[in-house]
Design a protein around this motif. Sequence first.
Motif, PDB file in Angstrom:
ATOM      1  N   THR A   1       0.829  -1.201   0.000  1.00  0.00           N
ATOM      2  CA  THR A   1       0.000   0.000   0.000  1.00  0.00           C
ATOM      3  C   THR A   1       0.867   1.256   0.000  1.00  0.00           C
ATOM      4  O   THR A   1       2.078   1.195   0.240  1.00  0.00           O
ATOM      5  CB  THR A   1      -0.936   0.018   1.220  1.00  0.00           C
ATOM      6  OG1 THR A   1      -0.152   0.157   2.412  1.00  0.00           O
ATOM      7  CG2 THR A   1      -1.736  -1.285   1.305  1.00  0.00           C
ATOM      8  N   SER A   2       0.265   2.371  -0.245  1.00  0.00           N
ATOM      9  CA  SER A   2       0.991   3.647  -0.290  1.00  0.00           C
ATOM     10  C   SER A   2       1.573   4.016   1.075  1.00  0.00           C
ATOM     11  O   SER A   2       2.545   4.770   1.154  1.00  0.00           O
ATOM     12  CB  SER A   2       0.061   4.756  -0.766  1.00  0.00           C
ATOM     13  OG  SER A   2      -1.083   4.844   0.081  1.00  0.00           O
ATOM     14  N   SER A   3       0.999   3.490   2.126  1.00  0.00           N
ATOM     15  CA  SER A   3       1.517   3.783   3.469  1.00  0.00           C
ATOM     16  C   SER A   3       2.650   2.841   3.867  1.00  0.00           C
ATOM     17  O   SER A   3       3.213   2.992   4.949  1.00  0.00           O
ATOM     18  CB  SER A   3       0.381   3.681   4.497  1.00  0.00           C
ATOM     19  OG  SER A   3      -0.137   2.369   4.530  1.00  0.00           O
ATOM     20  N   GLY A   4       2.976   1.875   3.020  1.00  0.00           N
ATOM     21  CA  GLY A   4       4.036   0.934   3.319  1.00  0.00           C
ATOM     22  C   GLY A   4       3.549  -0.358   3.955  1.00  0.00           C
ATOM     23  O   GLY A   4       4.355  -1.273   4.194  1.00  0.00           O
ATOM     24  N   ASP A   5       2.260  -0.442   4.213  1.00  0.00           N
ATOM     25  CA  ASP A   5       1.718  -1.673   4.786  1.00  0.00           C
ATOM     26  C   ASP A   5       1.622  -2.749   3.694  1.00  0.00           C
ATOM     27  O   ASP A   5       1.561  -2.448   2.497  1.00  0.00           O
ATOM     28  CB  ASP A   5       0.338  -1.425   5.394  1.00  0.00           C
ATOM     29  CG  ASP A   5       0.389  -0.483   6.577  1.00  0.00           C
ATOM     30  OD1 ASP A   5       1.432  -0.467   7.259  1.00  0.00           O
ATOM     31  OD2 ASP A   5      -0.597   0.249   6.800  1.00  0.00           O
ATOM     32  N   ARG A   6       1.569  -3.976   4.145  1.00  0.00           N
ATOM     33  CA  ARG A   6       1.437  -5.084   3.200  1.00  0.00           C
ATOM     34  C   ARG A   6       0.151  -5.847   3.489  1.00  0.00           C
ATOM     35  O   ARG A   6      -0.180  -6.133   4.632  1.00  0.00           O
ATOM     36  CB  ARG A   6       2.639  -6.018   3.287  1.00  0.00           C
ATOM     37  CG  ARG A   6       3.945  -5.331   2.958  1.00  0.00           C
ATOM     38  CD  ARG A   6       5.047  -6.313   2.641  1.00  0.00           C
ATOM     39  NE  ARG A   6       5.291  -7.273   3.715  1.00  0.00           N
ATOM     40  CZ  ARG A   6       6.239  -8.212   3.663  1.00  0.00           C
ATOM     41  NH1 ARG A   6       7.010  -8.310   2.585  1.00  0.00           N
ATOM     42  NH2 ARG A   6       6.425  -9.037   4.676  1.00  0.00           N
ATOM     43  N   LEU A   7      -0.541  -6.196   2.407  1.00  0.00           N
ATOM     44  CA  LEU A   7      -1.800  -6.909   2.521  1.00  0.00           C
ATOM     45  C   LEU A   7      -1.639  -8.327   2.002  1.00  0.00           C
ATOM     46  O   LEU A   7      -0.855  -8.581   1.081  1.00  0.00           O
ATOM     47  CB  LEU A   7      -2.899  -6.186   1.728  1.00  0.00           C
ATOM     48  CG  LEU A   7      -3.145  -4.716   2.093  1.00  0.00           C
ATOM     49  CD1 LEU A   7      -4.217  -4.137   1.185  1.00  0.00           C
ATOM     50  CD2 LEU A   7      -3.531  -4.580   3.559  1.00  0.00           C
ATOM     51  N   ASP A   8      -2.394  -9.231   2.581  1.00  0.00           N
ATOM     52  CA  ASP A   8      -2.371 -10.620   2.176  1.00  0.00           C
ATOM     53  C   ASP A   8      -2.787 -10.764   0.706  1.00  0.00           C
ATOM     54  O   ASP A   8      -3.594  -9.980   0.205  1.00  0.00           O
ATOM     55  CB  ASP A   8      -3.324 -11.414   3.083  1.00  0.00           C
ATOM     56  CG  ASP A   8      -3.166 -12.905   2.904  1.00  0.00           C
ATOM     57  OD1 ASP A   8      -3.807 -13.464   1.999  1.00  0.00           O
ATOM     58  OD2 ASP A   8      -2.388 -13.509   3.665  1.00  0.00           O
ATOM     59  N   TRP A   9      -2.242 -11.771   0.037  1.00  0.00           N
ATOM     60  CA  TRP A   9      -2.562 -11.966  -1.382  1.00  0.00           C
ATOM     61  C   TRP A   9      -4.037 -12.305  -1.599  1.00  0.00           C
ATOM     62  O   TRP A   9      -4.561 -12.170  -2.715  1.00  0.00           O
ATOM     63  CB  TRP A   9      -1.701 -13.088  -1.970  1.00  0.00           C
ATOM     64  CG  TRP A   9      -1.997 -14.458  -1.407  1.00  0.00           C
ATOM     65  CD1 TRP A   9      -1.465 -15.016  -0.301  1.00  0.00           C
ATOM     66  CD2 TRP A   9      -2.904 -15.421  -1.950  1.00  0.00           C
ATOM     67  NE1 TRP A   9      -1.976 -16.274  -0.092  1.00  0.00           N
ATOM     68  CE2 TRP A   9      -2.865 -16.552  -1.100  1.00  0.00           C
ATOM     69  CE3 TRP A   9      -3.740 -15.443  -3.065  1.00  0.00           C
ATOM     70  CZ2 TRP A   9      -3.647 -17.678  -1.320  1.00  0.00           C
ATOM     71  CZ3 TRP A   9      -4.515 -16.574  -3.289  1.00  0.00           C
ATOM     72  CH2 TRP A   9      -4.459 -17.691  -2.426  1.00  0.00           C
ATOM     73  N   MET A  10      -4.728 -12.723  -0.514  1.00  0.00           N
ATOM     74  CA  MET A  10      -6.147 -13.038  -0.637  1.00  0.00           C
ATOM     75  C   MET A  10      -7.037 -11.806  -0.538  1.00  0.00           C
ATOM     76  O   MET A  10      -8.262 -11.907  -0.625  1.00  0.00           O
ATOM     77  CB  MET A  10      -6.538 -14.037   0.451  1.00  0.00           C
ATOM     78  CG  MET A  10      -5.836 -15.380   0.332  1.00  0.00           C
ATOM     79  SD  MET A  10      -6.370 -16.583   1.581  1.00  0.00           S
ATOM     80  CE  MET A  10      -8.086 -16.843   1.084  1.00  0.00           C
ATOM     81  N   THR A  11      -6.404 -10.633  -0.386  1.00  0.00           N
ATOM     82  CA  THR A  11      -7.178  -9.394  -0.337  1.00  0.00           C
ATOM     83  C   THR A  11      -7.967  -9.222  -1.635  1.00  0.00           C
ATOM     84  O   THR A  11      -7.426  -9.364  -2.738  1.00  0.00           O
ATOM     85  CB  THR A  11      -6.244  -8.187  -0.137  1.00  0.00           C
ATOM     86  OG1 THR A  11      -5.513  -8.358   1.071  1.00  0.00           O
ATOM     87  CG2 THR A  11      -7.040  -6.889  -0.081  1.00  0.00           C
ATOM     88  N   CYS A  12      -9.249  -8.943  -1.512  1.00  0.00           N
ATOM     89  CA  CYS A  12     -10.157  -8.760  -2.660  1.00  0.00           C
ATOM     90  C   CYS A  12     -10.269 -10.020  -3.512  1.00  0.00           C
ATOM     91  O   CYS A  12     -10.548  -9.949  -4.711  1.00  0.00           O
ATOM     92  CB  CYS A  12      -9.710  -7.584  -3.532  1.00  0.00           C
ATOM     93  SG  CYS A  12      -9.678  -5.989  -2.669  1.00  0.00           S
ATOM     94  N   LEU A  13     -10.025 -11.177  -2.895  1.00  0.00           N
ATOM     95  CA  LEU A  13     -10.103 -12.424  -3.653  1.00  0.00           C
ATOM     96  C   LEU A  13     -11.512 -12.690  -4.173  1.00  0.00           C
ATOM     97  O   LEU A  13     -11.685 -13.284  -5.244  1.00  0.00           O
ATOM     98  CB  LEU A  13      -9.651 -13.591  -2.765  1.00  0.00           C
ATOM     99  CG  LEU A  13      -9.522 -14.958  -3.433  1.00  0.00           C
ATOM    100  CD1 LEU A  13      -8.430 -14.922  -4.505  1.00  0.00           C
ATOM    101  CD2 LEU A  13      -9.206 -16.047  -2.404  1.00  0.00           C
ATOM    102  N   ASP A  14     -12.516 -12.224  -3.453  1.00  0.00           N
ATOM    103  CA  ASP A  14     -13.894 -12.456  -3.882  1.00  0.00           C
ATOM    104  C   ASP A  14     -14.247 -11.667  -5.133  1.00  0.00           C
ATOM    105  O   ASP A  14     -15.273 -11.914  -5.766  1.00  0.00           O
ATOM    106  CB  ASP A  14     -14.853 -12.088  -2.755  1.00  0.00           C
ATOM    107  CG  ASP A  14     -14.686 -10.650  -2.285  1.00  0.00           C
ATOM    108  OD1 ASP A  14     -13.551 -10.133  -2.364  1.00  0.00           O
ATOM    109  OD2 ASP A  14     -15.677 -10.039  -1.848  1.00  0.00           O
ATOM    110  N   LYS A  15     -13.379 -10.716  -5.536  1.00  0.00           N
ATOM    111  CA  LYS A  15     -13.634  -9.906  -6.750  1.00  0.00           C
ATOM    112  C   LYS A  15     -12.797 -10.383  -7.938  1.00  0.00           C
ATOM    113  O   LYS A  15     -12.780  -9.722  -8.982  1.00  0.00           O
ATOM    114  CB  LYS A  15     -13.300  -8.431  -6.473  1.00  0.00           C
ATOM    115  CG  LYS A  15     -14.000  -7.837  -5.272  1.00  0.00           C
ATOM    116  CD  LYS A  15     -15.498  -7.702  -5.515  1.00  0.00           C
ATOM    117  CE  LYS A  15     -16.150  -6.803  -4.483  1.00  0.00           C
ATOM    118  NZ  LYS A  15     -15.960  -7.256  -3.100  1.00  0.00           N
ATOM    119  N   MET A  16     -12.096 -11.491  -7.787  1.00  0.00           N
ATOM    120  CA  MET A  16     -11.175 -11.936  -8.827  1.00  0.00           C
ATOM    121  C   MET A  16     -11.870 -12.218 -10.154  1.00  0.00           C
ATOM    122  O   MET A  16     -11.288 -12.080 -11.220  1.00  0.00           O
ATOM    123  CB  MET A  16     -10.433 -13.200  -8.363  1.00  0.00           C
ATOM    124  CG  MET A  16      -9.313 -12.918  -7.373  1.00  0.00           C
ATOM    125  SD  MET A  16      -7.946 -12.020  -8.095  1.00  0.00           S
ATOM    126  CE  MET A  16      -7.292 -13.239  -9.224  1.00  0.00           C
ATOM    127  N   GLY A  17     -13.121 -12.593 -10.134  1.00  0.00           N
ATOM    128  CA  GLY A  17     -13.816 -12.911 -11.382  1.00  0.00           C
ATOM    129  C   GLY A  17     -14.106 -11.692 -12.235  1.00  0.00           C
ATOM    130  O   GLY A  17     -14.379 -11.825 -13.435  1.00  0.00           O
TER     131      GLY A  17
END
Length: 347
Positions: A273-289
């Motif tokens: 993220t722009s703040s330097g935080d890291r998000l899990d690769w499953m973030t927004c996984l429900d929108k992958m389609g």
Amino acid sequence: MSTLTQDPARTTTDEGPQNGRGSWPVIPRLRGTAWLVWRQHRAAFWTIIAATLVGVIAMVVLRGQMMDYLGTLEPTQRRPGGLPPEFDTYGNLIVDVGSALGWFPILAGVLLGAPFIAGDLETGTAKLVTSQSVSRLRWLTMKLAMPAALVALSTGVLSAVFNWWWTPVNGFVTQVDWIAGPIFNVTGIVPVVYALLTFTVGVAVGLLLRRTLVSMVVTLGIVTAIGFVWGEMRSSLGTIMSVSTNKGIGPGARQPELPAMAVEQGQGTYFLTSSGDRLDWMTCLDKMGNDKAHTACLESKHVVGWSKDYIPFEQMATMQWLGAGIMFAITAAVVAFIVVWGRKRLL
């Protein structure tokens, strides 16, 4: 006395033998407790020596074949990613031999360490020996020192030859990471200390249980547990580093590339993220389609790129020495226990 009745080989003067060729060489011979331990376990010792020689010869031959093959390639091909698929055969051989050498510590503990003293206690040999002029401490010391020296020498030689074989192509063998057992456990100082640890653990178990077969079974379980713990903690010996990008994750954006031979750690790729935080690769996984919905979801979380964790190849030697230091400390503690327990409750 007539000189005709004397042994010519033993006839010397102050200057040496009478034939004038200098002093006769002194051939070292095992004596006392050392001779007894060697004589008692010579079959196991000669087996270790023979297996070491066979392993060395096999690796020398295989390395020669590999280097001959590399010599037939164009210079542009002798680089990571440029080797023909046929090279995979040599890479597989390195991994297979490394995996085979990884069994040496297990065998040292189960087949050598566990029955080494347990057999003497079970048959009464220990009581017979220590009832003579040999003290318990002297007998224990020799029973530990002689096989330990042979185990260290054998594993050291095999490790050195394997490292000599693997080093020229350490960036080409993609079948396994350097942090995996077939490489990490059989190069450097690790195999020597690892084998000494399992050997002394086997001796300690045999000293406590005093039955050969039971000691071997229990040692197998303990050594297997040691191998599991060691496999789980290997990566923690290194310092994890990170590499990231901040140019978005849309079309045309590339994920960060790891340095050559680096081993990726963690779950894989994270969103940054722009703040330097890291998000899990499953973030927004429900929108992958839905590409638009997925992109909008990541933008709402201010994702600007990717991040990866890794351990660089340059840390390999440091990690090996650190791990070997831990195992050596445990080995020293086990040896101290064997000596203290053996002096008080050997018989």
